[in-house]
Design an enzyme around this catalytic site. Structure first.
Site, PDB file in Angstrom:
ATOM      1  N   GLY A 334       0.851  -1.204   0.000  1.00 42.22           N
ATOM      2  CA  GLY A 334       0.000   0.000   0.000  1.00 42.22           C
ATOM      3  C   GLY A 334       0.875   1.237   0.000  1.00 42.22           C
ATOM      4  CB  THR A 335       2.923   2.909  -1.816  1.00 38.39           C
ATOM      5  OG1 THR A 335       3.504   1.792  -1.166  1.00 38.39           O
ATOM      6  CG2 THR A 335       3.879   4.080  -1.776  1.00 38.39           C
TER       7      THR A 335
END
Length: 510
Positions: A334-335
């Site tokens: 997740g970024t």
């Protein structure tokens, strides 16, 4: 286009772009806008980033009041465990995330939490380079935390990460109110986070890093086999570094220096490409073979230890570069990210991540802490093998591209291990093939996962055939967030936000 001066924002969510644009329109600069976007993203992109995660911001000032300054703000996570005589067997377990065409395993739980840096990083950047009052910069995020509608992308991320988001009672209350898991269009309210944000202008996060909240986190970790301590939180510092600079075909790339790994590996990719004649046509069989071979060769070199700038320069000067070129020719998390360029010439490229989240929420804040101790690509020596207090490496690489000392591109990406490949493919399309940023960002991508060449749809079948003779190839049915989200700006001209991650562009003309 009117020709008037304008500020441009490209981010992973319309509400985040709008938050930054609101601040820019009110007189803020690129750094005020980036901080506003960082806080807004922690609310609206809660599956990708968090004030309990880590990140980087590459800033380049306009130079209107003196020489342009280039600062790489490192507010990524530290390894936990300061002050503990002995560390417990951590609360740490795997979950598998299914992207639709590929699966990836991550580890979560209290033992996956690293020392968070995003909150302190955003506050530090604002203090150093912002000019609007912090209370005003926080207002868009506070309003979002009071309630906003989930878009389709965030709803899909929530669905993928449901086991993490609902691991605790706090998570279930937030994302599964009344026993029904939130869907697209539902109202998401995080009142605790709104209240926490509303107090930040006055206390500047002291409670979380050295006050009552820090002590509660410490106790929860001791009770639940976590490693994070109050001493870790009190000792955390934002680090200002000199950006890594690399030349490529007459351009200069500014990107993330060590201990971040992503920037160094991008520069290695470009250095190898520069020693080879450019391929004539983007998307051709020759382009696909070279791109796939490059990714495979860079990964091979990384596993051999060629990953820091010093090791890369040594390899380029004395190593078997011809052998690498031959191997490339043979096959020839997740970024989230935000890019901002203001009307004055300041630019900010910021990438933040919460990993996939640990499942643990800081009591009374609505903030989920990260799971960076559970990301295998960040710990090549093995999980929990580093000493407490070390800055963890990252694949994130917020970047700026210069030509004749003028900023031409501001870009970066989310996407865990795929970040460097996504950025490199966009950069080379613009520089080597003269494609505009809209075409470059929207073009299909490749990624070598170590076993299979993952390929987005859109390449001609005849050009893909030679790939299948060299690699196991998996052609996806549709574009996917798995391949990153490269939000890109050509300052003063236009911006493009990657549709793979629901990106949105906002422009503010003056």
């Amino acid at each position: 286009m009117s020709g008037r001066a304008k500020s441009i924002v490209a981010a992973g969510h319309e509400l985040v772009s709008r938050a930054a644009a609101e601040i820019l329109g009110a007189g803020g600069n690129a750094f005020d806008g980036a901080v506003a976007a960082g806080f807004a993203g922690a609310v609206a992109e809660q599956t990708l980033t968090s004030l309990g995660g880590g990140g980087f911001l590459l800033a380049r000032t306009s130079g209107s009041a003196g020489p342009a300054r280039e600062i790489f703000f490192d507010f990524f996570v530290d390894t936990p465990g300061r002050g503990r005589v002995s560390l417990p067997e951590p609360h740490f377990f795997p979950i598998t995330v299914d992207f639709g065409g590929s699966r990836q395993e991550f580890n979560v739980g209290l033992g996956s939490v690293a020392v968070p840096g995003t909150l302190k990083g955003l506050l530090h950047v604002h203090q150093r380079l912002g000019r609007m009052p912090l209370a005003e910069v926080l207002q868009p995020a506070i309003a979002l935390a009071r309630g906003h509608r989930l878009n389709g992308f965030q709803a899909s991320f929530l669905r993928i990460l449901r086991p993490i988001m609902t691991l605790t009672l706090t998570g279930r209350d937030l994302y599964e109110p009344g026993g029904r898991y939130l869907q697209a269009g539902d109202l998401l309210v995080n009142g605790e986070l709104a209240d926490f944000l509303a107090c930040l202008a006055e206390n500047r996060g002291r409670d979380l890093y050295s006050g009552d909240i820090a002590r509660r986190i410490d106790q929860d970790m001791r009770d639940g086999q976590g490693l994070l301590t109050a001493e870790d939180l009190a000792a955390y510092r934002v680090i200002e570094r000199r950006p890594l600079a690399a030349a490529y075909r007459g351009y200069t790339l500014l990107t993330g220096p060590p201990p971040s790994l992503g920037g160094s590996l991008i520069t290695l990719s470009l250095a190898l490409l520069e020693k080879m004649e450019p391929v004539r046509r983007w998307g051709s069989a020759a382009y696909l073979l070279r791109t796939a071979g490059l990714m495979r060769e860079v990964e091979r070199l990384r596993t051999m230890g060629v990953s820091s700038p010093e090791e890369i320069w040594a390899f380029l000067e004395t190593g078997d570069v011809e052998g690498s070129s031959a191997r490339i020719r043979e096959f020839s998390r997740g970024t989230t990210h935000v890019s901002i360029a203001d009307k004055e010439g300041n630019v900010a490229s910021m990438t933040c991540s919460n990993g996939e989240g640990s499942g643990y929420f800081v009591p009374g804040t609505g903030i989920m802490l990260n799971n960076m101790m559970g990301e295998d690509d960040l710990h090549p020596g093995g999980f929990h093998s580093s000493l407490p207090g070390e800055r963890v490496g990252s694949m994130m690489a917020p970047s700026v591209v210069l030509k004749d000392n003028v900023v031409r591109l501001v870009l970066g990406s989310g996407g865990s291990k795929r970040i460097r490949a996504a950025i490199t493919q966009v950069l080379t399309q613009v520089i080597d093939f003269g494609r505009d940023i809209h075409a470059a960002v929207n073009a299909p991508r490749l990624y070598w996962d170590g076993e299979t060449l993952q390929v987005e749809p859109g390449f001609a079948g005849a050009d893909l055939e030679p790939l299948a003779e060299k690699f196991p190839v998996n052609v996806w049915r549709e574009r996917n967030m798995y391949f990153g989200g490269v939000h890109t700006i050509a300052p003063g001209i236009s911006g493009v936000a990657d549709p793979r991650r629901g990106g949105a562009v906002a422009e503010v003309e003056v």
